[in-house]
Scaffold this motif. Structure first.
Motif, short mmCIF file in Angstrom:
data_model
loop_
_atom_site.label_atom_id
_atom_site.label_comp_id
_atom_site.label_asym_id
_atom_site.label_seq_id
_atom_site.Cartn_x
_atom_site.Cartn_y
_atom_site.Cartn_z
N SER A 1 -4.41 -11.79 28.77
CA SER A 1 -2.95 -12.79 28.91
C SER A 1 -2.92 -12.72 30.46
CB SER A 1 -1.87 -11.79 28.27
OG SER A 1 -1.73 -10.65 29.18
N ARG A 2 -3.50 -11.99 31.39
CA ARG A 2 -3.20 -12.24 32.82
C ARG A 2 -4.47 -13.05 33.62
NH1 ARG A 2 0.59 -8.16 34.47
NH2 ARG A 2 1.91 -8.05 32.73
N ARG A 3 -5.53 -13.02 32.95
CA ARG A 3 -6.57 -13.81 33.51
C ARG A 3 -6.37 -15.11 33.91
NH1 ARG A 3 -10.08 -10.29 29.96
NH2 ARG A 3 -10.79 -12.02 28.64
N PRO A 4 -5.76 -16.15 33.09
CA PRO A 4 -5.28 -17.43 33.45
C PRO A 4 -4.38 -17.42 34.74
CG PRO A 4 -5.16 -17.36 31.17
CD PRO A 4 -5.22 -15.81 31.71
N LEU A 5 -3.64 -16.29 34.86
CA LEU A 5 -2.59 -16.23 36.13
C LEU A 5 -3.39 -15.76 37.15
CD1 LEU A 5 0.34 -14.16 34.39
CD2 LEU A 5 0.18 -16.67 34.64
N LEU A 6 -4.36 -14.83 37.21
CA LEU A 6 -5.50 -14.62 38.14
C LEU A 6 -6.06 -15.83 38.75
CD1 LEU A 6 -6.98 -12.43 40.11
CD2 LEU A 6 -8.35 -11.92 38.06
N ALA A 7 -6.49 -16.67 37.69
CA ALA A 7 -7.16 -17.90 37.91
C ALA A 7 -6.53 -18.74 39.03
CB ALA A 7 -7.91 -18.72 36.76
#
Length: 256
Positions: free
Chosen positions: A65-71
């Motif tokens: 759930s956080r990887r799109p935010l990281l990207a």
């Protein structure tokens, strides 16, 4: 997913983090990490400094759930980040030049406080030392914040009531008394939780999670994942595990 595939993903993540840290113009490693965490959290919460350190130690992987935010934070598309981490496509030579540079303002400047986070005594002494630099008005705000934080910690451990053997004095005139944890178990912390959601979030097999919720002792790596999912500091979960299982697993923490 095989162990080798997981290790490859973790190694590519570390490679990405090193690329970001190289752009921060400070020498101290902890300051570099803090600057990168501030940078990737600038649009919204992606990770904490504790989780970031676990990423680098291969003890945790960014949640789905956080990887799109990281990207979004590092300046690439979610598809590019997923491809890089999971398959190495694009590879680092293709992806990294596309990422924007970290602005200079994220480099920490000035004197930084050095605190040994593994020493409770050092943390307490540092807090007391910093109090001397606050006004009475600010000290009042800190006291209120500490009370709220202690209450939140009590709720995390399921201590929703105060007994005669577990006194917690939150009146400023009376001072504080540390609560004792009345037999809280790892399984208790999972009661009422959506185990499937936790399993998907931190890549912990559902069957294994159900076993832990039923009373089985978690392995070291599993405890790290639970700390991230439950948002409880790892050292506090380790304290509960030591009390509940009497250190039996510490001799074989890396076994599968």
């Amino acid at each position: 997913m095989t162990f080798s595939e997981k290790d490859d993903k973790q190694q590519r993540l570390i490679e990405l983090l090193k690329h970001l840290e190289q752009q921060v113009q400070v020498v101290d490693v902890a300051q570099k990490q803090a600057a990168v965490v501030a940078y990737i959290n600038r649009f919204g919460m992606v990770t904490s400094e504790a989780s970031y350190r676990r990423w680098k130690l291969k003890e945790q992987f960014p949640w789905k759930s956080r990887r799109p935010l990281l990207a979004n934070a590092i300046g690439c598309s979610p598809e590019q980040l997923e491809g890089f981490l999971n398959e190495g496509k694009p590879n680092s030579a293709e992806l990294f030049p596309l990422l924007p540079r970290i602005p200079p303002e994220f480099s920490l400047t000035g004197k930084q406080a050095s605190i040994d986070l593994s020493s409770e005594a050092d943390i307490v002494n540092s807090i007391i030392f910093l109090f001397d630099y606050l006004s009475l008005n600010s000290l009042g705000k800190v006291l209120s914040s500490l009370k709220n934080h202690i209450i939140a910690q009590i709720k995390i451990y399921g201590l929703d009531f105060v007994t005669s053997s577990n006194q917690l004095l939150l009146n400023a005139e009376e001072g504080f008394a540390s609560p004792t944890l009345p037999g809280v178990r790892i399984a208790d912390l999972l009661k009422g939780k959506n185990l499937q959601q936790i399993s998907d979030l931190v890549d912990l097999p559902l069957a294994r999670l159900q076993s832990i919720a039923a009373g089985s002792e978690p392995l070291h790596q599993e405890l790290t994942l639970l700390a991230a999912a439950l948002e409880i500091p790892l050292h506090k979960l380790e304290e509960i595990r030591r009390r509940e299982f009497d250190n039996r697993l510490y001799l074989s923490k890396d076994c599968h």
